[in-house]
Design an enzyme around this catalytic site. Structure first.
Site, PDB file in Angstrom:
ATOM      1  CB  SER A 101      -0.964  -0.028   1.183  1.00 16.27           C
ATOM      2  OG  SER A 101      -1.864   1.047   1.157  1.00 16.27           O
TER       3      SER A 101
ATOM      4  CG  ASP B 178      -3.135   3.703  -1.443  1.00 13.22           C
ATOM      5  OD1 ASP B 178      -3.798   3.600  -2.500  1.00 13.22           O
ATOM      6  OD2 ASP B 178      -3.291   2.936  -0.479  1.00 13.22           O
TER       7      ASP B 178
ATOM      8  CG  ASP C 265      -3.051  -0.913  -2.558  1.00 13.52           C
ATOM      9  OD1 ASP C 265      -2.938   0.211  -2.016  1.00 13.52           O
ATOM     10  OD2 ASP C 265      -3.754  -1.822  -2.092  1.00 13.52           O
TER      11      ASP C 265
ATOM     12  CG  ASP D 231      -6.383   0.249  -0.822  1.00 21.62           C
ATOM     13  OD1 ASP D 231      -5.549   1.183  -0.723  1.00 21.62           O
ATOM     14  OD2 ASP D 231      -6.439  -0.703  -0.018  1.00 21.62           O
TER      15      ASP D 231
END
Length: 476
Positions: free
Chosen positions: A102, A238, A240, A242
């Site tokens: 992340s 961010d 990834d 999400d």
């Protein structure tokens, strides 16, 4: 193995700890758990995807090799957003593993596991650990698998259906690309909606962008980009994709909980589910029939969304203070049906907030200005062991102790212990203490009617807790 542990967003740790044998062991443990508890066949399909950090392809290959040795068929989805992988997995009703850290630095990474029906919960984490055996024989199966773009293309089509063609016409939207795995699709999706999408800040090395703890350089970058490029907004995610990042025309970033509130409003939610760390504008705005408060972490938000569904709510939106939005029910938007996706997603809030502002002919700052004026601040006391935080929080369960502790800040009007101790003072101000779920820290959150007062309460809260923790009764 000391740094590898499950937190609120999956298994995380140093890249040096995430050796191939360790990743294979966790993959096998996950598959054995699914086989024993969720009736997933040993020869079924597993999806594997990853973000753009340097270690991710190697870790994904280790997971693929373990799954193939176990007997699973593997769809290698390559680099893609976590919600894209989750959407594909839930659509096919198959499990998935996302390799991502992340927003954390490049020297760390992680594994995020999905059951066929969505994110794993705390019971699943315990089940995986019960099957974990790091003394497994070396896995001989190859980590190679043909690349499939199906998951990514289906996710892009889903996002593009949210806004009609031309919905963002006349809007100049900057896309801070850095190393986000969604950096190219954001530009494409915004352009399809009619915006003039301008990519900026692309990076060949991983940049850890934390939407809840922006660095001064992030703020300066947004202000400069919006001013020099005359943008109506700057958006990003961010690593990834999400968690969203949205700045208004002045380069001021919107708080994640305000992004979630606006998204829920745009989608016509009758119920909102969010952790106690999101601010109380959600209740004060009066937009929603029900507001459910949970502990911090997407597994708890998902539990809350399930509870809202049992209560008969029709359109359920969950979100966290980081801005990631979970769609608990299907919704109809612009003549299209958007299927439920109960995992954090960055594109849904980005498109919802931009679409709402354009539909109502407002700037982003104007859109936010219509919400109740509530300001928040947060900080932490480091090097506070979990047991010490527990003693401190336990002491505040006593009503008399609590009143005395907060006396200098104000009169305690109400309190809850959903996650730590959160008190509401007589003037509506809020102070909240909770132990971190993944670090030896005691965190403090405050809320008030002005930014200055929220900061003042935070300084008081950290100093007051620090004194209490240094008292003899807390030093055991």
């Amino acid at each position: 193995m000391s740094d590898l542990k499950f937190g609120t967003s999956g298994l995380r740790g140093l890249v040096t700890e995430l050796r191939d044998d360790v990743c294979r062991a966790y993959t096998l443990a996950f598959l054995k758990h699914l086989q024993s508890r969720h009736d997933v066949p040993a020869d079924g399909l597993l999806l594997v995807g990853h973000d753009l950090r340097a270690s991710s392809p190697r870790i994904a290959a280790a997971c693929i090799s373990a799954a193939k040795a176990f007997g699973m068929r593997v769809e290698n989805c390559g680099a893609l957003p976590t919600p894209a992988l989750a959407f594909r997995a839930m659509s096919l009703q198959v499990p998935a593993i996302m390799v991502t850290g992340s927003h954390i630095p490049d020297d760390r990474n992680g594994l995020k596991f999905y059951r066929p029906d969505g994110e794993i919960d705390k019971a699943d984490e315990a089940g995986i650990l019960a099957f974990l055996d790091l003394e497994k024989p070396v896995v001989s199966a190859s980590g190679e698998a043909g690349l499939s773009k199906e998951a990514l293309s289906r996710y892009v089509a889903r996002c593009a259906s949210l806004l009609p063609a031309g919905a963002l016409s006349g809007r100049r939207i900057g896309v801070y690309q850095h190393s986000s795995v969604a950096r190219d699709i954001i530009v494409d999706i915004l352009a399809k909606a009619g915006a003039e999408a301008i990519g900026v800040g692309r990076s060949d090395v991983f940049v850890p962008v934390d939407t809840e703890a922006l660095r001064p350089e992030n703020v300066a970058f947004a202000e400069k980009a919006c001013r020099e490029l005359e943008l109506d907004a700057l958006v990003s995610t961010d690593g990834d994709a999400d968690r969203p990042l949205i700045a208004d025309e002045n380069g001021n970033f919107l708080r994640g909980d305000m992004v979630g509130l606006l998204t829920a409003r745009f989608l016509g939610a009758d119920a909102v589910v969010t952790p106690v760390t999101s601010n109380t504008s959600i209740e004060h705005c009066g937009f929603f029939d029900k507001v459910y408060r949970t502990r911090v972490g997407s597994p708890y938000v998902i539990e809350g969304m399930n509870r809202a569904g049992s209560d008969g709510c029709r359109t359920i939106i969950g979100f966290e203070a980081n801005g990631g939005v979970l769609l608990g029910t299907s919704v109809a938007v612009g003549g299209h049906r958007l299927d439920a996706l109960p995992t954090r997603d960055a594109m849904l809030p980005i498109l919802s907030v931009l679409g709402m502002a354009a539909r109502e002919g407002l700037s982003l700052s104007g859109l936010v200005a219509r919400l109740p004026a509530r300001f928040t601040a947060s900080g932490r006391l480091e090097h506070v062991p979990a047991d010490k935080s527990a003693v401190f929080l336990k002491s505040l369960e006593n009503a008399e102790t609590m009143r005395g502790f907060f006396a200098d800040a104000g009169l305690v009007k109400d309190s809850d212990r959903i996650d730590g101790t959160r008190v509401i003072l007589s003037g509506g101000e809020l102070i909240h203490y909770r132990a971190s779920g993944n670090a030896p820290e005691l965190r403090c959150y405050t809320e008030a009617a002005s930014r200055e007062r929220a900061a003042e309460l935070l300084a008081w809260g950290l100093e007051r807790a620090g004194r209490a923790l240094n008292d003899k009764e807390f030093s055991r």
